[in-house]
Scaffold this motif. Structure first.
Motif, PDB file in Angstrom:
ATOM      1  N   PHE A  18      -2.123  -4.655   0.391  1.00  0.00           N
ATOM      2  CA  PHE A  18      -2.390  -6.399   0.152  1.00  0.00           C
ATOM      3  C   PHE A  18      -1.853  -7.236   0.852  1.00  0.00           C
ATOM      4  N   ALA A  19      -2.467  -7.513   2.729  1.00  0.00           N
ATOM      5  CA  ALA A  19      -2.576  -8.016   3.470  1.00  0.00           C
ATOM      6  C   ALA A  19      -2.913  -9.436   3.185  1.00  0.00           C
ATOM      7  N   HIS A  20      -3.481  -9.962   2.088  1.00  0.00           N
ATOM      8  CA  HIS A  20      -3.623 -11.136   1.978  1.00  0.00           C
ATOM      9  C   HIS A  20      -1.993 -11.812   0.950  1.00  0.00           C
ATOM     10  N   ASN A  21      -1.765 -11.069   0.292  1.00  0.00           N
ATOM     11  CA  ASN A  21      -0.612 -11.659  -0.633  1.00  0.00           C
ATOM     12  C   ASN A  21       0.736 -10.948  -0.251  1.00  0.00           C
ATOM     13  N   PRO A  22       2.126 -11.366   0.682  1.00  0.00           N
ATOM     14  CA  PRO A  22       3.245 -10.838   0.765  1.00  0.00           C
ATOM     15  C   PRO A  22       3.272 -10.524  -0.180  1.00  0.00           C
ATOM     16  N   THR A  23       4.079 -10.863  -1.080  1.00  0.00           N
ATOM     17  CA  THR A  23       4.342 -11.059  -2.003  1.00  0.00           C
ATOM     18  C   THR A  23       4.293  -9.868  -3.010  1.00  0.00           C
ATOM     19  N   LEU A  24       2.802  -9.356  -3.743  1.00  0.00           N
ATOM     20  CA  LEU A  24       2.372  -8.352  -3.712  1.00  0.00           C
ATOM     21  C   LEU A  24       2.666  -7.211  -2.987  1.00  0.00           C
ATOM     22  N   GLN A  25       2.751  -7.214  -1.767  1.00  0.00           N
ATOM     23  CA  GLN A  25       2.331  -6.509  -0.674  1.00  0.00           C
ATOM     24  C   GLN A  25       4.228  -5.632  -0.214  1.00  0.00           C
ATOM     25  N   GLN A  26       5.408  -6.801  -0.469  1.00  0.00           N
ATOM     26  CA  GLN A  26       6.804  -6.407  -0.934  1.00  0.00           C
ATOM     27  C   GLN A  26       7.186  -5.445  -2.506  1.00  0.00           C
ATOM     28  N   TRP A  27       6.261  -6.103  -3.136  1.00  0.00           N
ATOM     29  CA  TRP A  27       6.549  -5.521  -4.844  1.00  0.00           C
ATOM     30  C   TRP A  27       5.681  -4.269  -4.168  1.00  0.00           C
ATOM     31  N   TYR A  28       4.829  -3.740  -3.797  1.00  0.00           N
ATOM     32  CA  TYR A  28       4.594  -2.674  -4.149  1.00  0.00           C
ATOM     33  C   TYR A  28       4.582  -1.935  -3.619  1.00  0.00           C
ATOM     34  N   LYS A  29       5.543  -2.123  -1.751  1.00  0.00           N
ATOM     35  CA  LYS A  29       6.183  -1.052  -1.036  1.00  0.00           C
ATOM     36  C   LYS A  29       7.713  -0.594  -1.274  1.00  0.00           C
ATOM     37  N   SER A  30       7.987  -2.034  -2.476  1.00  0.00           N
ATOM     38  CA  SER A  30       9.272  -1.286  -3.031  1.00  0.00           C
ATOM     39  C   SER A  30       9.068  -0.237  -4.079  1.00  0.00           C
ATOM     40  N   LEU A  31       7.727   0.090  -5.119  1.00  0.00           N
ATOM     41  CA  LEU A  31       7.518   1.016  -6.088  1.00  0.00           C
ATOM     42  C   LEU A  31       8.011   2.292  -5.491  1.00  0.00           C
ATOM     43  N   PRO A  32       8.533   2.969  -4.729  1.00  0.00           N
ATOM     44  CA  PRO A  32       8.732   4.083  -4.510  1.00  0.00           C
ATOM     45  C   PRO A  32      11.005   4.499  -5.166  1.00  0.00           C
ATOM     46  N   TYR A  33      11.300   3.468  -4.701  1.00  0.00           N
ATOM     47  CA  TYR A  33      12.652   2.435  -5.091  1.00  0.00           C
ATOM     48  C   TYR A  33      12.708   3.170  -5.966  1.00  0.00           C
ATOM     49  N   TYR A  34      11.743   2.294  -7.113  1.00  0.00           N
ATOM     50  CA  TYR A  34      11.426   2.493  -8.410  1.00  0.00           C
ATOM     51  C   TYR A  34      12.460   4.078  -9.222  1.00  0.00           C
ATOM     52  N   ASN A  35      13.378   3.579 -10.346  1.00  0.00           N
ATOM     53  CA  ASN A  35      13.465   5.978 -11.138  1.00  0.00           C
ATOM     54  C   ASN A  35      12.290   5.493 -12.383  1.00  0.00           C
TER      55      ASN A  35
END
Length: 55
Positions: A18-35
């Motif tokens: 999601f290089a074109h969408n920094p907000t979505l990219q940040q959310w996507y990268k946080s997924l491994p830390y979700y319970n």
């Protein structure tokens, strides 16, 4: 890379998802830390959205 070749949205030219969408990219990268419960909720939401598109 197994399975990526079947994904119509996979673009090997992109170095970041999601290089074109920094907000979505940040959310996507946080997924491994979700319970597990939160990921299950996201899956349910995704399933509802996908089912709604079939109507």
């Amino acid at each position: 890379m197994a399975g990526f070749s079947d994904d119509p949205f996979y673009n090997p030219a992109l170095k970041e998802p999601f290089a074109h969408n920094p907000t979505l990219q940040q959310w996507y990268k946080s997924l491994p830390y979700y319970n597990e419960q939160d990921v299950e909720k996201l899956k349910i939401i995704r399933d509802v959205i996908q089912k709604g598109g079939d109507s």
